[in-house]
Design an enzyme around this catalytic site. Sequence first.
Site, short mmCIF file in Angstrom:
data_model
loop_
_atom_site.label_atom_id
_atom_site.label_comp_id
_atom_site.label_asym_id
_atom_site.label_seq_id
_atom_site.Cartn_x
_atom_site.Cartn_y
_atom_site.Cartn_z
N GLY A 15 5.22 0.44 -25.76
CA GLY A 15 4.24 -0.13 -24.58
C GLY A 15 2.94 -0.27 -25.25
O GLY A 15 2.70 0.34 -26.37
N GLU A 53 1.55 4.88 -20.96
CA GLU A 53 0.71 3.58 -20.86
C GLU A 53 -0.22 3.54 -19.64
O GLU A 53 -1.49 3.27 -19.73
CB GLU A 53 1.50 2.25 -20.78
CG GLU A 53 2.50 2.19 -22.13
CD GLU A 53 1.84 2.49 -23.45
OE1 GLU A 53 0.91 2.23 -23.73
OE2 GLU A 53 2.91 2.92 -24.34
N GLU A 81 -4.89 8.80 -28.10
CA GLU A 81 -3.32 9.05 -28.08
C GLU A 81 -2.97 10.37 -27.87
O GLU A 81 -1.93 10.63 -27.11
CB GLU A 81 -2.81 8.48 -29.39
CG GLU A 81 -2.82 6.95 -29.68
CD GLU A 81 -2.22 5.93 -28.48
OE1 GLU A 81 -1.35 6.53 -27.69
OE2 GLU A 81 -2.34 5.00 -28.13
N TYR A 135 -0.72 11.69 -31.63
CA TYR A 135 -0.14 11.89 -30.65
C TYR A 135 0.21 13.40 -30.23
O TYR A 135 -0.28 13.98 -29.25
CB TYR A 135 1.12 11.16 -30.54
CG TYR A 135 0.72 9.70 -30.46
CD1 TYR A 135 0.64 9.00 -31.57
CD2 TYR A 135 1.29 8.87 -29.35
CE1 TYR A 135 0.65 7.54 -31.75
CE2 TYR A 135 1.24 7.64 -29.21
CZ TYR A 135 0.75 6.81 -30.52
OH TYR A 135 0.54 5.56 -30.39
#
Length: 679
Positions: free
Chosen positions: A343, A370, A392, A455
């Site tokens: 995404g 997202e 992120e 992340y």
Amino acid sequence: MRRAARAPGFFHTVRMPSLVPGELPVAGGRERRGRLRRLPLLIAAGLATGAAASVPPRVHAAGPGGDPTGAVPSVVAARADPHSLANLDAFRVRHLDLALDVDFVRQRLSGTVDLEVERLDAAATALVLDSHDLVVREAWWVESGRAVRAVAYSKGAPVPGLGEPLQLAVPPGPAGGRFVVRISYQTSPGAGGLQWLTPAQTAGRVAPFLFSQSQSIYARTWIPLQDSPAVRATFTARVHVPPGLRAVMGASNALATPADGWYRFEMPQPIPSYLMAIAVGRIDYRAIGPRTAVFAEPEVVEAAAREFADTERMIEACERLYGPYRWGRYDLLILPPSFPYGGMENPRLSFVTPTLLAGDRSLVSTIAHELAHSWSGNLVTNARWRDFWLNEGFTTFLERRIVGALYGARRESMEQDLGLQSLRRELGELAPRDQLLAIDLRGRSPEEGVTAVAYEKGRMFLDWVESRLGAAALDRLLREWFEAHAFQSATTEQFREFLLARAEASRPGALDPAQVDEWLYRPGLPAFAVLKTSDVFARVDAQRADWLAGRSGLAQLPASGWSVQEWLHFLDGMPAGLPGARLAELDAQFALNGVRNAEIAFSWLRLAIRAGYEPARPRLEEYLTTIGRRKLIRPLYEELMKSPDGRAFAQAVYAKARPGYHPIAVATLDPIVQGKAAP
Ligand code: BES
Ligand code: ZN
């Protein structure tokens, strides 16, 4: 918010679709083409050095406002953003007004952009923009919406990875003042930020499709601008498309089909350039909530509406935690399968891969992700790519909170565990310098920072803060962070200061600055990291172990009750060197070669390659030639390349698949499969 002034009727004087190089988009015969001269190449800079050297122009060009003195100040010595060639210290682009024609035959966008620029440096007489493979045709000084005189411009030598600096001569003026320049340009067929799909590459197979992917530094391949996440601008746009096709942008999207083929867009909130987004194709839509719709090809729009029906509840969950959704609508665009990401958080209109369409809403955490970027990333933006974890890591943290709120603690724990496993795998392969949250990317591509470190280590840092301050206090702190920095860009150091100050106020002594710094500036996971371990996968672990040890047969496994996450864990935890015969057992029992869920199929195919299980080859070939999502195909090619036989298979399949892959995927895969860098 000030906008570039535009005389009404501009479009009656500019017939964009017919523009060809040499034709001028200006009214009233004011063009001064004869006086337009190109400046010599001004800039030569190396990505490797991260610094632009500048050479003053020697040409007395017909600059706006009279003859320039020739004393153009140094462009930029040390850049604030090592991935932009623009002179961000001297000028700021505040608003863009685009007028683009979409030409599927020539595979190019062509038209104009008006840039409204604020001057920071009174003396500066060179506006340097980012551009990459753009063909610039003319540049104009614009007053009251009219092009009044030509602006001298020149393109600098290409800088590997960063493009070619585009320099425009402008008159000096008071700091804080604004002016508008118009650039007439077109894209190249190979523009890295665009993918032009043939009808055969779409679900409907009847019309071509175009989509952009601007993150990290590809906006400059379809718009000349200051391509840095530290710069925010509002925009308006008009996009002309062939009959029967719809244009959408990460902006307000009108649903009516314009009779003249010109779609109009407005983005009133200032956004960084990497969020500029456009798509054109046979695109339909279905409302799925009061402020939410899916856009997709007609063949998939119903399935998408069902799959993503929880989106409004996700927005509400995130609003309860982190404050109001500030962007008006939140829509989704389902792309054809070559979309290289899961995404992309384009504002108001996230772009997503069709591989999320599992039929059972099992992969919707990507939508949560997202959507969460509407706070972390789009509202408060990493100032440089070095600070990518602020985008992120925060977003992964928010994503898990949304998943927990909608689907419960068990599902949240499973996704946490899968995330931790992926981080562990990647930490085993990454050099120490790539294991830092604040990663030094000078002289490197921003792509090199796109790892599980940003992340999952980023998310774990916030988990650790949560363990120190309490969940409610951290949620409050994050909400305040988003509010205090809304529509701004922020650095790692700004967050560090904010965090330490707020933590000290709410719980004195709770955070040790040295430990915070270990998270931000040291490789690996700190010894004091809190691993939110859970026993959610304990049952599956035991069941796998029983089968592997021959204590139970596959028929006894309660697999029909497993969630997708349990399936992934079951397959990913299989030992290396499992004999092919055991995979045949799995395949016979569960028909794994026929599984359509793209994530489970991925785990199965990776296992099959590792085990040399030949009967998976046809499915593997089908998978690699129909899906272009990088996360799902790169590891399969990497695994194949480890054996001579796999290598031959990979190269044969890649030769077929490559023309359909996105330039970003090709750039990643060429070195892996062909052993050489992309041209
Ligand atoms: N913004 C990223 C995608 C991205 C990152 C594109 C860096 C280009 C450069 C997006 O939000 C993202 O993280 N996508 C993930 C899905 C997510 C659930 C982890 C992806 O595509 O896998
Ligand atoms: Zn993301």
